[in-house]
Design a protein around this motif. Structure first.
Motif, short mmCIF file in Angstrom:
data_model
loop_
_atom_site.label_atom_id
_atom_site.label_comp_id
_atom_site.label_asym_id
_atom_site.label_seq_id
_atom_site.Cartn_x
_atom_site.Cartn_y
_atom_site.Cartn_z
N ASP A 222 0.83 -1.21 0.00
CA ASP A 222 0.00 0.00 0.00
C ASP A 222 0.86 1.26 0.00
O ASP A 222 0.58 2.22 -0.73
N GLN A 223 1.93 1.26 0.80
CA GLN A 223 2.81 2.42 0.85
C GLN A 223 3.55 2.59 -0.48
O GLN A 223 3.73 3.72 -0.97
N ILE A 224 3.96 1.47 -1.08
CA ILE A 224 4.65 1.54 -2.38
C ILE A 224 3.71 2.11 -3.44
O ILE A 224 4.10 2.98 -4.24
N ASN A 225 2.46 1.63 -3.47
CA ASN A 225 1.50 2.15 -4.44
C ASN A 225 1.24 3.63 -4.21
O ASN A 225 1.09 4.40 -5.18
N SER A 226 1.18 4.05 -2.95
CA SER A 226 0.99 5.46 -2.65
C SER A 226 2.16 6.30 -3.16
O SER A 226 1.97 7.38 -3.75
N ASP A 227 3.39 5.80 -2.94
CA ASP A 227 4.56 6.52 -3.42
C ASP A 227 4.57 6.60 -4.95
O ASP A 227 4.93 7.64 -5.52
N VAL A 228 4.17 5.52 -5.60
CA VAL A 228 4.12 5.51 -7.07
C VAL A 228 3.10 6.52 -7.57
O VAL A 228 3.35 7.25 -8.54
N ASP A 229 1.94 6.58 -6.92
CA ASP A 229 0.92 7.56 -7.33
C ASP A 229 1.42 8.99 -7.17
O ASP A 229 1.15 9.85 -8.01
N GLN A 230 2.15 9.24 -6.07
CA GLN A 230 2.70 10.58 -5.87
C GLN A 230 3.72 10.93 -6.95
O GLN A 230 3.75 12.06 -7.45
#
Length: 224
Positions: free
Chosen positions: A65-73
């Motif tokens: 979830d954190q990785i996906n959030s970083d990718v979206d940012q």
């Protein structure tokens, strides 16, 4: 035939059979065992590497979830294809025509368009907000009538939303002298007005060159 000769011949034959057995049976089995041991060690090493990769992927899955959030940012920081190409082209042409050396041209993140209500000085594109119109007699009567029953004032329609976005640009460059720096700024303000709210800071070095730091805004609509 003497007995000791027969014994010697028998001993030689026995030794030959033993040597033949060693070369034909024992040595191949030994070399095969050594090869199997080497393959076992190789497989064990590969399994260790694979296990480490599995453990790493398992740890990453826990933080998915954190990785996906970083990718979206990070994706949000990348402007859509072609939307800002014209701005970069304007900056490049201004530097080429004036001989200024560009150090960096950076586009910031897209943000909601903010309406400017004060004049912009040298860019002067937006004036102050217009005064509100005087109310008409009909509107005054409708607003103050408390006995008419059905003549209540009609509510105002909701304000239209602005779909535009704004992107801040930071431009760093080096000019040979102050005249060249001024020409570069004039070139940015000339032609298509893709950059607005241009503010510049210049620092002159001991050799005479001028470091230029520019902040500006450009605007995008839904179609880019």
């Amino acid at each position: 035939m003497p007995k000791h000769l027969v014994t010697a011949i028998g001993l030689v034959v026995a030794l030959g059979v033993i040597a033949l057995g060693v070369f034909l049976v024992a040595l191949p089995l030994y070399f095969q065992a050594v090869s199997v041991d080497a393959q076992t060690a190789t497989v064990a090493g590969a399994n260790t590497v694979y296990q480490a990769q599995v453990d790493n992927l398992t740890a990453q899955q826990e933080n998915l979830d954190q990785i996906n959030s970083d990718v979206d940012q990070l994706r949000a920081q990348i402007p859509a294809d072609g939307q800002l190409d014209d701005v970069f082209e304007v900056v490049g042409r201004a530097a080429e025509s004036t001989g200024v050396q560009l150090t960096a041209v950076t586009a910031g993140e897209q943000a909601v368009f903010v309406t400017r209500t004060a004049p912009e000085g040298v860019d002067g594109a937006v004036a102050g907000a217009a005064p509100a119109p005087e109310p008409t007699p009909a509107a005054t009567d409708a607003a103050t009538d408390t006995t008419g029953g059905t003549d209540a004032a009609t509510p105002a329609p909701p304000a239209a939303t602005d779909s535009r976005q704004q992107v801040d640009f930071t431009i760093s460059a080096t000019a040979g002298d102050m005249a060249q720096a001024t020409a570069f700024l004039d070139a940015l303000r000339a032609g298509p007005r893709l950059l607005s709210s241009i503010t510049a800071t210049t620092t002159q070095s001991g050799e005479g060159s001028v470091a230029i730091q520019i902040s500006a805004l450009t605007y995008l609509d839904e179609e880019g």
